[in-house]
Motif scaffolding. Structure first.
Motif, PDB file in Angstrom:
ATOM      1  N   HIS A   6       0.952  -0.800   0.017  1.00 53.97           N
ATOM      2  CA  HIS A   6       0.096  -0.320   0.264  1.00 53.97           C
ATOM      3  C   HIS A   6       0.536   1.590   0.165  1.00 53.97           C
ATOM      4  N   VAL A   7       0.938   1.931  -1.451  1.00 52.72           N
ATOM      5  CA  VAL A   7       1.767   3.531  -0.997  1.00 52.72           C
ATOM      6  C   VAL A   7       0.642   4.282  -0.648  1.00 52.72           C
ATOM      7  N   SER A   8       0.943   5.416   0.230  1.00 48.74           N
ATOM      8  CA  SER A   8      -0.040   6.566   0.295  1.00 48.74           C
ATOM      9  C   SER A   8       1.097   7.555   0.909  1.00 48.74           C
ATOM     10  N   GLY A  39      -3.659   6.702  -3.270  1.00 46.83           N
ATOM     11  CA  GLY A  39      -3.372   6.052  -3.377  1.00 46.83           C
ATOM     12  C   GLY A  39      -2.848   5.333  -3.977  1.00 46.83           C
ATOM     13  N   ARG A  40      -1.917   4.074  -3.700  1.00 50.61           N
ATOM     14  CA  ARG A  40      -1.670   3.133  -4.846  1.00 50.61           C
ATOM     15  C   ARG A  40      -1.164   2.223  -4.692  1.00 50.61           C
ATOM     16  N   LEU A  41      -1.713   1.348  -4.654  1.00 44.45           N
ATOM     17  CA  LEU A  41      -1.590  -0.364  -4.767  1.00 44.45           C
ATOM     18  C   LEU A  41      -1.349  -1.358  -5.736  1.00 44.45           C
ATOM     19  N   LEU A  63       8.407   1.022  -5.935  1.00 43.10           N
ATOM     20  CA  LEU A  63       6.902   0.713  -5.471  1.00 43.10           C
ATOM     21  C   LEU A  63       6.417   2.614  -4.835  1.00 43.10           C
ATOM     22  N   ARG A  72       3.076   0.194   3.387  1.00 46.64           N
ATOM     23  CA  ARG A  72       3.104  -0.213   4.132  1.00 46.64           C
ATOM     24  C   ARG A  72       2.941  -1.925   3.010  1.00 46.64           C
TER      25      ARG A  72
END
Lengths: 78, 78
Positions: A6-8, A39-41, A63, A72
């Motif tokens: 998880h990118v935020s 964000g991105r996943l 990423l 995360r």
């Protein structure tokens, strides 16, 4: 094994995409939404031999942009 | 209350972004990664009064493209 990254955006970083979505949600008539952050996943399928350190390395190098984003890592039971 | 909406491509839908990331991961010398799928993550701050049905509606109408994407809603304890 499946891994989710998880990118935020970090707190304090302006999020115009999130703000636009927030406006659109209000425009559709929904109330009660106070904030939206976009964000991105990433969903990775990896061998069980891949270590947490390697995943950390991938996320930090490729990423996520560590200047403005946090990530995360979550391992999902296969 | 914080809500996360995970949006990911349906199975069978081509994912050029994920494929490019997969190649880049291999190019960086990491092995053991079999597949990468790219998706989106939305973090919403909502009132406790917002129902699951409303969240479902928001996700289906605005956050995900239901033709090619699935979404999953996760309520996070505040």
């Amino acid at each position: 094994m499946k891994v989710r990254v998880h990118v935020s955006l970090k707190n304090g970083v302006l999020d115009p995409q999130g703000r636009a979505i927030h406006h659109a949600i209000e425009g559709l008539g929904f109330s009660g939404v106070k904030d939206v952050r976009a964000g991105r996943l990433f969903e990775l399928e990896v061998d069980d031999s891949v270590t947490d350190a390697q995943l950390d390395d991938m996320a930090g190098k490729l990423l996520a942009n560590m200047v403005i984003e946090n990530y995360r890592i979550e391992r999902v039971a296969a």
